[in-house]
Design an enzyme around this catalytic site. Structure first.
Site, PDB file in Angstrom:
ATOM      1  CE1 TYR A 149      27.089  47.328  78.931  1.00 27.44           C
ATOM      2  CE2 TYR A 149      28.887  45.737  79.123  1.00 27.44           C
ATOM      3  CZ  TYR A 149      28.410  46.971  78.724  1.00 27.44           C
ATOM      4  OH  TYR A 149      29.263  47.853  78.093  1.00 27.44           O
ATOM      5  CE  LYS A 179      34.638  43.012  80.673  1.00 23.44           C
ATOM      6  NZ  LYS A 179      35.035  44.428  80.587  1.00 23.44           N
ATOM      7  CE1 TYR A 234      29.047  52.928  79.764  1.00 19.73           C
ATOM      8  CE2 TYR A 234      30.973  52.166  80.985  1.00 19.73           C
ATOM      9  CZ  TYR A 234      30.014  51.972  79.993  1.00 19.73           C
ATOM     10  OH  TYR A 234      30.028  50.817  79.249  1.00 19.73           O
ATOM     11  CG  ASP A 241      28.893  38.263  76.580  1.00 15.38           C
ATOM     12  OD1 ASP A 241      30.129  38.137  76.755  1.00 15.38           O
ATOM     13  OD2 ASP A 241      28.323  39.364  76.582  1.00 15.38           O
TER      14      ASP A 241
END
Length: 423
Positions: free
Chosen positions: A143, A273, A16, A244
């Site tokens: 997201y 993660k 990003y 999610d």
């Protein structure tokens, strides 16, 4: 050896950021527990768990030992036609830990891929039943990752994936849940998503959402009754529900999985993660016997996905050690203590004119500002204050490792207060 920052700036594309005007990067020499040691010798308290992955901080003896032990046996072997003990052991752990009825485990290599797998599972399930469906329903400000399927179910309006929207499948977006986690519930919050389900049920393969906590889309905590209501909608109209839990899984919200706040079971769950304690990339998508059997008995006969590093033995071995460490510690008490400290030490931010809101849930603390921050400027101030906090947009937040001390967490919160205080 000093880091070659000129090469880094010229050739290495960081997430990003721009290659013409890249954000500053700070060189890390080593990391231990909750501290990052920069090449300059400065030590920074890590408030980010390296994007929410390092549950136990850095250089964890049990995880180091698992990696060293496994690498002498095999670092990788293909999962097609072969299997191994680390994957079997991890599968057993995930089946026993995750919500009920999730019995089939697809081991993949990143959170975004886990979401892609979940979407493909849902699509192939309906195809196998002879009633193909081609769209997903989700909620705004969510997201789910940076790959194309995941981007398509991430809010396209004004979000980081806005410029790709013409290339993405068109999905159905319900408004963000209007009632926050700690507010009084009102069932009217479900009216708009209910209407969307009724009007589009014949073509919705699944509803996908981040349970309770919307992460990178805005760090918003919504009411558990909303999630319970969505599960009821899926049951009533025969839709699949994908949870999610890549950011929320393994205790971050105060429950082992955020779905437990609403006492519901999804049809498909994505985890990642912190699965390996932040040591390496690994994720998993779990589903039910019914869905797996339906896909397997369909025309294709197989599930059409197979990453090269699927079930990587080294990653699985570290994941097993990480999950053992989590379950053998009193993680509930650790997360509850972090929640109390965050509430206490972030509360002064409520008084600042620059601050719109402050919210805390589990080991997540968020200060939402009225204006977006200048990341380079704010980052430099945080480093000068001895902390590592990576804000985005209008959000300054922390998701610290579970082993953080009160003094370290107070320093993180004090730094946030100091940086967001009007000059």
């Amino acid at each position: 050896m000093s880091l070659d920052h000129q090469f880094d700036k010229k050739h290495l594309w960081h997430p990003y950021t721009s290659m013409s005007e890249p954000l500053p990067c700070y060189g890390v020499e080593s990391a231990e527990q909750c501290l990052l040691t920069l090449e300059s010798g400065e030590k920074l308290i890590d408030g980010m768990s390296s994007w929410w992955a390092c549950l136990f901080g850095y250089n964890v003896p049990e995880l180091n030992a698992a990696a060293k032990n496994q690498i002498d046996k095999m670092a990788h072997v293909m999962f097609g036609g072969l299997t191994h003990q680390p994957a079997i052991e991890l599968g057993k752990k995930l089946v026993s830990m995750t919500p009920k009825h999730l019995e089939k485990v697809f081991l993949c290599d990143s959170g975004s891929v886990a979401v892609e797998v979940s979407l493909k599972m849902a699509l192939q399930y309906w195809h196998a039943k002879g009633t193909p469906k081609s769209q997903f329903l989700t909620i705004r400000n969510g997201y789910h990752g940076d790959t194309f399927g995941a981007m398509s179910v991430t809010d396209p309006e004004g979000a980081m994936h806005d410029l790709y929207h013409r290339f993405l499948p068109e999905q159905i977006f319900a408004p963000q849940p209007s009632i926050c986690f700690h507010e009084q519930w009102n069932s009217d919050s479900l009216l708009e998503i209910t209407e969307l389900v009724i009007n589009n049920k014949s073509n919705i393969a699944a509803i996908i959402l981040e349970p309770i906590v919307q992460g990178a889309g805005g760090m918003y905590f919504y009411h558990p009754e909303y999630l319970k209501g969505v599960r009821a909608l899926c049951d009533e109209y025969d839709l699949l529900l994908i949870a999610d839990e890549i950011a929320t899984g393994f205790g971050r919200t105060g429950k082992l999985f955020a779905c437990e706040h609403a006492d519901i079971n999804p049809d498909i769950i994505c985890v990642g993660k912190s699965l390996t304690g932040g040591y390496m990339s690994l994720a998993a998508t779990l589903t039910t016997e019914h869905i797996a059997r339906t896909i397997s008995d369909g025309k294709a006969g197989v599930f059409m996905h197979g990453p090269t590093f699927m079930g990587n033995p080294l990653a699985c071995a570290v994941a097993n050690a990480s999950l053992d460490k989590l379950m053998n510690m009193n993680w509930q008490q650790s997360v509850k203590q972090i929640e109390q400290w965050l509430q206490q030490y972030l509360s002064p931010c409520h008084t600042l004119s620059t601050v719109k809101s402050v919210r805390v849930l589990g080991a997540i603390g968020v200060v939402q500002l009225n204006e977006a921050v200048d990341v380079a400027v704010v980052q430099k101030k945080f480093v000068e204050l001895g902390v590592w906090i990576r804000p985005f947009g209008k959000l300054v937040y922390v998701m610290p490792p579970y082993i953080i001390t009160e003094a370290q967490l107070k320093q993180l919160c004090d730094a946030i207060y100091q940086v967001v205080t009007p000059s």
